[in-house]
Enzyme design. Structure first.
Site, PDB file in Angstrom:
ATOM      1  N   GLN A 185      -5.528   2.234  28.515  1.00 19.46           N
ATOM      2  CA  GLN A 185      -6.164   1.378  27.508  1.00 19.46           C
ATOM      3  C   GLN A 185      -5.968  -0.085  27.914  1.00 19.46           C
ATOM      4  OE1 GLN A 185      -3.963   1.283  23.823  1.00 19.46           O
ATOM      5  NE2 GLN A 185      -5.823   1.195  22.624  1.00 19.46           N
ATOM      6  N   GLY A 186      -7.036  -0.749  28.321  1.00 15.53           N
ATOM      7  CA  GLY A 186      -6.931  -2.130  28.795  1.00 15.53           C
ATOM      8  C   GLY A 186      -7.298  -3.119  27.705  1.00 15.53           C
ATOM      9  N   TYR A 187      -6.354  -3.378  26.837  1.00 17.47           N
ATOM     10  CA  TYR A 187      -6.592  -4.371  25.773  1.00 17.47           C
ATOM     11  C   TYR A 187      -5.824  -5.660  26.102  1.00 17.47           C
ATOM     12  CZ  TYR A 187      -8.321  -0.797  22.399  1.00 17.47           C
ATOM     13  OH  TYR A 187      -9.009   0.179  21.739  1.00 17.47           O
ATOM     14  N   SER A 188      -4.463  -5.567  26.131  1.00 13.03           N
ATOM     15  CA  SER A 188      -3.611  -6.757  26.207  1.00 13.03           C
ATOM     16  C   SER A 188      -3.830  -7.544  27.494  1.00 13.03           C
ATOM     17  CB  SER A 188      -2.137  -6.355  26.136  1.00 13.03           C
ATOM     18  OG  SER A 188      -1.896  -5.607  24.991  1.00 13.03           O
ATOM     19  N   SER A 193      -0.305   0.850  29.878  1.00 14.41           N
ATOM     20  CA  SER A 193       0.484   2.072  30.093  1.00 14.41           C
ATOM     21  C   SER A 193      -0.276   3.051  30.981  1.00 14.41           C
ATOM     22  CB  SER A 193       0.788   2.761  28.759  1.00 14.41           C
ATOM     23  OG  SER A 193       1.550   1.927  27.953  1.00 14.41           O
ATOM     24  N   GLU A 227      -5.603   8.119  15.442  1.00 14.03           N
ATOM     25  CA  GLU A 227      -4.360   8.895  15.484  1.00 14.03           C
ATOM     26  C   GLU A 227      -3.628   8.843  14.147  1.00 14.03           C
ATOM     27  OE1 GLU A 227      -2.059   9.366  19.516  1.00 14.03           O
ATOM     28  OE2 GLU A 227      -2.346   7.267  19.021  1.00 14.03           O
ATOM     29  N   GLU A 273       7.010  -8.173  13.829  1.00 15.01           N
ATOM     30  CA  GLU A 273       6.608  -9.380  13.080  1.00 15.01           C
ATOM     31  C   GLU A 273       5.174  -9.230  12.568  1.00 15.01           C
ATOM     32  OE1 GLU A 273       8.032  -9.465  16.105  1.00 15.01           O
ATOM     33  OE2 GLU A 273       9.990 -10.286  15.602  1.00 15.01           O
TER      34      GLU A 273
HETATM   35  C1  FAD Z   1       5.888   0.052  26.206  1.00 22.08           C
HETATM   36  C2  FAD Z   1       4.632  -0.718  25.943  1.00 22.08           C
HETATM   37  C3  FAD Z   1       3.409  -0.142  26.239  1.00 22.08           C
HETATM   38  C4  FAD Z   1       2.228  -0.864  26.028  1.00 22.08           C
HETATM   39  N1  FAD Z   1       1.043  -0.268  26.371  1.00 22.08           N
HETATM   40  C5  FAD Z   1      -0.102  -0.975  26.255  1.00 22.08           C
HETATM   41  C6  FAD Z   1      -1.340  -0.409  26.691  1.00 22.08           C
HETATM   42  O1  FAD Z   1      -1.404   0.736  27.157  1.00 22.08           O
HETATM   43  N2  FAD Z   1      -2.461  -1.160  26.605  1.00 22.08           N
HETATM   44  C7  FAD Z   1      -2.460  -2.433  26.097  1.00 22.08           C
HETATM   45  O2  FAD Z   1      -3.506  -3.044  26.021  1.00 22.08           O
HETATM   46  N3  FAD Z   1      -1.286  -3.003  25.669  1.00 22.08           N
HETATM   47  C8  FAD Z   1      -0.121  -2.312  25.743  1.00 22.08           C
HETATM   48  N4  FAD Z   1       1.070  -2.870  25.345  1.00 22.08           N
HETATM   49  C9  FAD Z   1       1.065  -4.269  24.896  1.00 22.08           C
HETATM   50  C10 FAD Z   1       1.345  -4.451  23.415  1.00 22.08           C
HETATM   51  O3  FAD Z   1       0.242  -4.072  22.657  1.00 22.08           O
HETATM   52  C11 FAD Z   1       1.715  -5.930  23.233  1.00 22.08           C
HETATM   53  O4  FAD Z   1       2.934  -6.140  23.905  1.00 22.08           O
HETATM   54  C12 FAD Z   1       1.864  -6.313  21.788  1.00 22.08           C
HETATM   55  O5  FAD Z   1       0.633  -6.270  21.125  1.00 22.08           O
HETATM   56  C13 FAD Z   1       2.450  -7.745  21.656  1.00 22.08           C
HETATM   57  O6  FAD Z   1       1.716  -8.647  22.403  1.00 22.08           O
HETATM   58  P1  FAD Z   1       2.435  -9.630  23.453  1.00 22.08           P
HETATM   59  O7  FAD Z   1       3.365  -8.806  24.282  1.00 22.08           O
HETATM   60  O8  FAD Z   1       1.372 -10.395  24.136  1.00 22.08           O
HETATM   61  O9  FAD Z   1       3.340 -10.587  22.582  1.00 22.08           O
HETATM   62  P2  FAD Z   1       2.845 -11.907  21.806  1.00 22.08           P
HETATM   63  O10 FAD Z   1       1.642 -11.587  21.008  1.00 22.08           O
HETATM   64  O11 FAD Z   1       2.747 -13.022  22.795  1.00 22.08           O
HETATM   65  O12 FAD Z   1       4.060 -12.159  20.845  1.00 22.08           O
HETATM   66  C14 FAD Z   1       5.280 -12.773  21.268  1.00 22.08           C
HETATM   67  C15 FAD Z   1       6.192 -12.860  20.066  1.00 22.08           C
HETATM   68  O13 FAD Z   1       5.591 -13.682  19.043  1.00 22.08           O
HETATM   69  C16 FAD Z   1       5.497 -12.958  17.831  1.00 22.08           C
HETATM   70  N5  FAD Z   1       4.246 -13.298  17.144  1.00 22.08           N
HETATM   71  C17 FAD Z   1       3.005 -13.386  17.686  1.00 22.08           C
HETATM   72  N6  FAD Z   1       2.098 -13.701  16.730  1.00 22.08           N
HETATM   73  C18 FAD Z   1       2.770 -13.798  15.571  1.00 22.08           C
HETATM   74  C19 FAD Z   1       2.403 -14.082  14.214  1.00 22.08           C
HETATM   75  N7  FAD Z   1       1.119 -14.304  13.886  1.00 22.08           N
HETATM   76  N8  FAD Z   1       3.369 -14.070  13.262  1.00 22.08           N
HETATM   77  C20 FAD Z   1       4.676 -13.816  13.587  1.00 22.08           C
HETATM   78  N9  FAD Z   1       5.086 -13.561  14.848  1.00 22.08           N
HETATM   79  C21 FAD Z   1       4.155 -13.535  15.819  1.00 22.08           C
HETATM   80  C22 FAD Z   1       5.482 -11.493  18.236  1.00 22.08           C
HETATM   81  O14 FAD Z   1       5.937 -10.652  17.184  1.00 22.08           O
HETATM   82  C23 FAD Z   1       6.437 -11.481  19.425  1.00 22.08           C
HETATM   83  O15 FAD Z   1       7.764 -11.418  18.973  1.00 22.08           O
HETATM   84  C24 FAD Z   1       2.271  -2.176  25.515  1.00 22.08           C
HETATM   85  C25 FAD Z   1       3.509  -2.753  25.197  1.00 22.08           C
HETATM   86  C26 FAD Z   1       4.679  -2.047  25.410  1.00 22.08           C
HETATM   87  C27 FAD Z   1       5.970  -2.697  25.079  1.00 22.08           C
END
Ligand code: FAD
Length: 393
Positions: free
Chosen positions: A128-131, A163, A246, A377
């Protein structure tokens, strides 16, 4: 396993799945040529292949696509019994759990015919290529850009935390097709072949030492127009719908695992009890009892979500409360386990080694659980705004 042999009543179906899992997972372990390591990707993939080979796939899909058309409650029973057998989760979770239902809902007849058989047989792994580096919690900030050409798109971009991308054959990617439209409106869903030129995958090593997620670079990747899912510009609404498929079942295997681990923590307390002062022992028991209450409440929340999904109700914000509760309670449980193991009191060496290996790995992995699929958060924001009616922060 054949359709004809599947019992209809929930009790008989549960007994059937339980017996099948006990027999076949034991057999799988006996036949496994290497060290039994339920966290390793080859082991997980091989077990998932075994399940699919025996027909345990597409359980909720319509029969015309090779599915079993099982009810949601039967699917829930299957997931419970699968987790209870101690078998690990697979590696095509995204293909089976998220992409297939999205494709069934939004895909054209040709797209369903092309992609569903590979998922059913576990021959095509999906990611899944979102992030992206600048788009995680704020997913609508996606900048990967798909430029329209005569026969499709040319894709350039950088995805992260994807992932299973190192195993994947395909990626369903959220990309920007219209940079001038409002943020959410300019996004589309492209189905990208991961083996074609211009796709580069760089695994990211995690705290556990494994590399289950990756960076994915798209450099001038040609994506034919029949690989657009749904309509151009509808990517955001499809991503939201995909996240809801899901609902009702996502937590089932995780809560069974929680319950199983809690029993192991209980055994750890018992095994160190005679070396502890009464006050220390009571304090450990109280922490365990609070986690037992968490487990009960989480199961009730999960059942409520399942019932809502069975009644066809739209997904609500309650899932956010369950996500925070489960991920944070799990970390508390694993902290307790490590503390008990750190006491190093009279636990037989062999058993100690196995428990340390298991709980150390689980504890390191659990750091990801408060981040993936929406951080704590972000989930708290949703609970605050949508359930408690607090002002938007
Ligand atoms: C094991 C694992 C598997 C994953 N698999 C996938 C995958 O298959 N495909 C995919 O696309 N992504 C995947 N992800 C990514 C995941 O969806 C993101 O890590 C998650 O959405 C958080 O985004 P970020 O890491 O960019 O953190 P950021 O969004 O940059 O956040 C950084 C910090 O700021 C806080 N923050 C941000 N905005 C706010 C707000 N509005 N209010 C309060 N706090 C805030 C967050 O809570 C966090 O603590 C995976 C992540 C993990 C850990």
């Amino acid at each position: 396993m054949t359709d004809e042999r599947l019992p209809q009543s929930p009790e008989a179906f549960r007994a059937y799945v339980r017996a099948w899992m006990a027999e076949h997972y034991a057999q799988f372990q006996r036949d496994w040529p290497g060290r039994i390591d339920p966290v390793s990707l080859p082991y997980r993939r091989a077990w998932e292949d075994t399940l699919c080979r025996h027909g345990w796939s597409g359980l909720g899909w319509p029969r015309e696509y090779g599915g079993k058309a099982l009810s949601l409650s039967h699917q829930a029973i299957y997931l419970e019994e699968l987790a209870r057998s101690g078998a690990p989760l697979g590696v095509n979770l995204i293909g089976h759990g998220i992409f297939a239902p999205t494709l069934l809902h939004f895909g054209s007849a040709a797209q369903k015919a092309r992609y569903l058989p590979g998922i059913l047989r576990n021959e095509a792994i999906w990611c899944q290529g979102y992030s992206e580096p600048g788009a995680g919690s704020d997913l609508a900030a996606v900048t990967s850009r798909a430029r329209k050409t005569q026969d499709g798109y040319v894709l350039d971009g950088h995805k992260i935390w994807t992932s299973f991308a190192n195993l994947a054959d395909y990626c369903f990617a959220l990309v920007r097709t219209d940079p001038h439209a409002q943020r959410h409106r300019g996004l589309s869903f492209l189905l990208v072949d991961m083996h074609q030129p211009g796709v580069r995958v760089e695994p990211i090593r995690q705290l556990t030492g494994e590399a289950e997620f990756c960076e994915v670079f798209f450099e001038q990747v040609k994506v034919p127009s029949d690989c657009l899912l749904g309509q151009e510009g509808d990517g955001w609404s499809m991503a939201m719908a995909a996240a809801s498929f899901e609902r009702g079942t996502y937590f089932i295997p995780r809560l069974v695992q929680f319950e199983r681990e809690l029993a192991r923590v209980r055994a750890l307390i018992d095994s160190v009890a005679h070396g502890l002062t009464p006050i220390a022992l009571q304090s450990y028991r109280q922490r365990w009892a609070a986690l037992f209450a968490d487990s009960m409440v989480l199961q009730l929340k999960s059942r409520r979500a399942l019932l809502a999904a069975m009644n066809g109700e739209p997904p609500g914000p309650e899932g956010s409360s369950t996500k925070v509760h489960w991920s944070e309670a799990h970390q508390r449980m694993l902290d307790l386990a490590l503390e008990l193991l750190g006491l190093n009191l009279c636990v037989p060496a062999m058993q100690m080694q196995a428990e340390v290996a298991f709980f150390a790995h689980a504890s390191l992995w659990s750091r990801a659980e408060t981040i993936l699929a929406g951080t704590s958060e972000i989930q708290r924001n949703i609970v605050g705004e949508k359930i408690l009616g607090l002002a938007k922060g």
